[in-house]
Design an enzyme around this catalytic site. Structure first.
Site, PDB file in Angstrom:
ATOM      1  N   SER A 285       0.800  -1.236   0.000  1.00 54.01           N
ATOM      2  CA  SER A 285       0.000   0.000   0.000  1.00 54.01           C
ATOM      3  C   SER A 285       0.829   1.281   0.000  1.00 54.01           C
ATOM      4  O   SER A 285       0.265   2.360  -0.199  1.00 54.01           O
ATOM      5  CB  SER A 285      -0.937   0.023   1.198  1.00 54.01           C
ATOM      6  OG  SER A 285      -1.974  -0.906   1.017  1.00 54.01           O
TER       7      SER A 285
ATOM      8  N   LYS B 177       0.483   3.349  -2.987  1.00 55.17           N
ATOM      9  CA  LYS B 177      -0.696   4.209  -3.166  1.00 55.17           C
ATOM     10  C   LYS B 177      -0.355   5.694  -3.072  1.00 55.17           C
ATOM     11  O   LYS B 177      -1.062   6.541  -3.630  1.00 55.17           O
ATOM     12  CB  LYS B 177      -1.765   3.847  -2.130  1.00 55.17           C
ATOM     13  CG  LYS B 177      -2.301   2.410  -2.258  1.00 55.17           C
ATOM     14  CD  LYS B 177      -3.163   2.034  -1.052  1.00 55.17           C
ATOM     15  CE  LYS B 177      -3.701   0.606  -1.137  1.00 55.17           C
ATOM     16  NZ  LYS B 177      -4.434   0.218   0.106  1.00 55.17           N
TER      17      LYS B 177
ATOM     18  N   TYR C 177      -3.416  -2.677 -10.395  1.00 56.54           N
ATOM     19  CA  TYR C 177      -3.352  -2.440  -8.944  1.00 56.54           C
ATOM     20  C   TYR C 177      -2.491  -3.502  -8.236  1.00 56.54           C
ATOM     21  O   TYR C 177      -1.590  -3.175  -7.458  1.00 56.54           O
ATOM     22  CB  TYR C 177      -4.784  -2.412  -8.377  1.00 56.54           C
ATOM     23  CG  TYR C 177      -4.840  -2.394  -6.872  1.00 56.54           C
ATOM     24  CD1 TYR C 177      -4.620  -1.213  -6.160  1.00 56.54           C
ATOM     25  CD2 TYR C 177      -5.106  -3.559  -6.139  1.00 56.54           C
ATOM     26  CE1 TYR C 177      -4.662  -1.207  -4.770  1.00 56.54           C
ATOM     27  CE2 TYR C 177      -5.148  -3.547  -4.762  1.00 56.54           C
ATOM     28  CZ  TYR C 177      -4.923  -2.368  -4.079  1.00 56.54           C
ATOM     29  OH  TYR C 177      -4.952  -2.359  -2.706  1.00 56.54           O
TER      30      TYR C 177
ATOM     31  N   TYR D  10      -5.017   3.781   7.925  1.00 51.31           N
ATOM     32  CA  TYR D  10      -6.395   3.269   8.051  1.00 51.31           C
ATOM     33  C   TYR D  10      -6.955   3.585   9.436  1.00 51.31           C
ATOM     34  O   TYR D  10      -6.797   4.701   9.906  1.00 51.31           O
ATOM     35  CB  TYR D  10      -6.443   1.759   7.718  1.00 51.31           C
ATOM     36  CG  TYR D  10      -5.563   1.415   6.554  1.00 51.31           C
ATOM     37  CD1 TYR D  10      -5.904   1.857   5.276  1.00 51.31           C
ATOM     38  CD2 TYR D  10      -4.362   0.748   6.704  1.00 51.31           C
ATOM     39  CE1 TYR D  10      -5.084   1.597   4.190  1.00 51.31           C
ATOM     40  CE2 TYR D  10      -3.530   0.489   5.619  1.00 51.31           C
ATOM     41  CZ  TYR D  10      -3.906   0.917   4.377  1.00 51.31           C
ATOM     42  OH  TYR D  10      -3.095   0.665   3.313  1.00 51.31           O
TER      43      TYR D  10
ATOM     44  N   VAL E  23       1.130  -3.736   3.806  1.00 53.31           N
ATOM     45  CA  VAL E  23       1.087  -5.045   4.482  1.00 53.31           C
ATOM     46  C   VAL E  23       2.366  -5.863   4.310  1.00 53.31           C
ATOM     47  O   VAL E  23       2.520  -6.898   4.940  1.00 53.31           O
ATOM     48  CB  VAL E  23      -0.102  -5.957   4.077  1.00 53.31           C
ATOM     49  CG1 VAL E  23      -1.377  -5.536   4.722  1.00 53.31           C
ATOM     50  CG2 VAL E  23      -0.216  -6.111   2.598  1.00 53.31           C
TER      51      VAL E  23
HETATM   52  O1  DON Z   1      -4.901  -4.808  -1.771  1.00 57.68           O
HETATM   53  C1  DON Z   1      -4.305  -5.292  -0.829  1.00 57.68           C
HETATM   54  O2  DON Z   1      -4.895  -5.872   0.088  1.00 57.68           O
HETATM   55  C2  DON Z   1      -2.783  -5.188  -0.782  1.00 57.68           C
HETATM   56  N1  DON Z   1      -2.253  -5.260  -2.115  1.00 57.68           N
HETATM   57  C3  DON Z   1      -2.364  -3.899  -0.155  1.00 57.68           C
HETATM   58  C4  DON Z   1      -2.952  -3.704   1.228  1.00 57.68           C
HETATM   59  C5  DON Z   1      -2.034  -3.023   2.162  1.00 57.68           C
HETATM   60  O3  DON Z   1      -0.860  -2.922   1.960  1.00 57.68           O
HETATM   61  C6  DON Z   1      -2.637  -2.558   3.447  1.00 57.68           C
HETATM   62  N2  DON Z   1      -1.658  -1.864   4.243  1.00 57.68           N
HETATM   63  N3  DON Z   1      -1.229  -1.977   5.302  1.00 57.68           N
END
Ligand code: DON
Length: 324
Positions: free
Chosen positions: A79, A82, A206, A258, A276
């Protein structure tokens, strides 16, 4: 009676802490901690990462870099990407972006779907998954998925001044196989007309930009424009206008973690974006760009020791934006 002539250790003439020593110290402390959180497993490929890894890189306004631990080991930025897709999309469509995505904290997990129904498919902000998917869709419009992805990757390489940065295709494929939640979010937004492109195309781009692999050193370098009014202070190259850098930082502060964003602001006091994969990019405006990596996550899906390390750094350096 206090002795007025005695030097005040916290006064204006106190010795500035030595950044390199502080970063080394924190990396040593983090290595010894046993509370490491849980490595993400909903993307199976991420579960293979060494939970004991820890890396940190800090680049100050003069370009001095302080590193500790595994600062040169690439990890999945997830993320954190982003922040950069938001930057690219704002460059492409400007404030029109805010017709598709809000900019309020969600107070919900990163993959939540509940608000989308009430808010007619408009995601709360560009950093929750739904919001980031809508941003990716804007970048994709007018391009083939491969071209859009190439543009995102080249932007990262340019910002990090490193052409060796690549996408970890095993991570992207792993998420593509298991990304049912994101499929649900994207299809739901599509039903409201919030996505312009075929859902599979948008999700493909994405998943792949989330799977970009970078080291702490590369990530801290890439984040420098956010710490310095939109410019890389070494090259003088402008990436975005100062106002845009300030606004991206504001969204990082309020939404970057978040439903853990309040806690992060409370403890660390800097704009930051987590992933993540266990990485966090944090920005000390005017002072430094910081990247930290520890794969174990807390309950909100943010790096546990990454946050602990940043808290120690801002405290020792006096870098919180809210004062020392
Ligand atoms: O879309 C997802 O769930 C992952 N590619 C990215 C989510 C993420 O990194 C949440 N952050 N802490």
């Amino acid at each position: 009676m206090p002795n007025r002539d005695a030097p005040d250790p916290d006064g204006p003439n106190r010795k500035a802490p030595n950044l390199k020593a502080v970063v080394r110290e924190i990396a040593d402390e983090m290595r010894q901690r046993t509370d490491r959180g849980e490595v993400a497993s909903y993307i199976p490929e991420l579960a293979r990462v060494d939970a004991g890894a820890f890396g940190m890189a800090v680049i100050d306004a003069n370009g001095n870099i302080a590193t500790g631990g595994d600062s040169d080991v690439p990890f999945s930025i997830q993320s954190i990407s982003k922040v950069f897709t938001l930057t690219l999309a704002l460059g492409k469509v400007g404030d029109r972006l805010w017709r598709r995505v809000g900019r309020e904290p969600s107070g919900s997990p990163f993959n939540s779907i509940v608000q989308l129904e009430r808010e007619c498919g408009i995601p709360r902000n560009p950093f929750i998954n739904a919001g980031a998917i809508a941003v990716t869709d804007l970048i994709l419009s007018g391009h083939q998925p491969r071209e859009a992805l190439g543009e995102i990757l080249r932007f990262m390489q340019f910002l990090a001044d490193d052409a060796s940065i690549t996408i970890d295709n095993a991570v992207a494929a792993s998420e593509q196989r298991t990304g049912f939640r994101n499929s649900a979010l994207a299809n739901y937004m599509k039903s409201f007309g919030v996505l312009d492109n075929p859902v599979d195309y948008t999700l493909g781009v994405y998943f792949h930009h989330c799977a970009i692999a970078m080291t702490c050193r590369q990530l801290a370098t890439a984040g420098r424009f956010l710490a310095h009014l939109g410019r890389n202070p070494d090259t003088g190259m402008s990436v975005v206008p100062p106002e845009r850098a300030r606004r991206i930082n504001a969204i990082m502060l309020t939404c970057g973690h978040y439903d853990g964003s309040g806690e992060f602001a409370y403890r660390v006091g800097l704009p930051g974006k987590s992933g993540v994969g266990g990485g966090i990019l944090a920005v000390a405006p005017g002072k430094a760009s910081i990247a930290v990596w520890s794969p174990g996550l807390d309950a909100a899906g943010n790096s546990h020791l990454g946050r602990v390390a940043l808290e120690a750094l801002t405290k020792r350096m006096g870098w919180s934006i809210f004062g020392q």
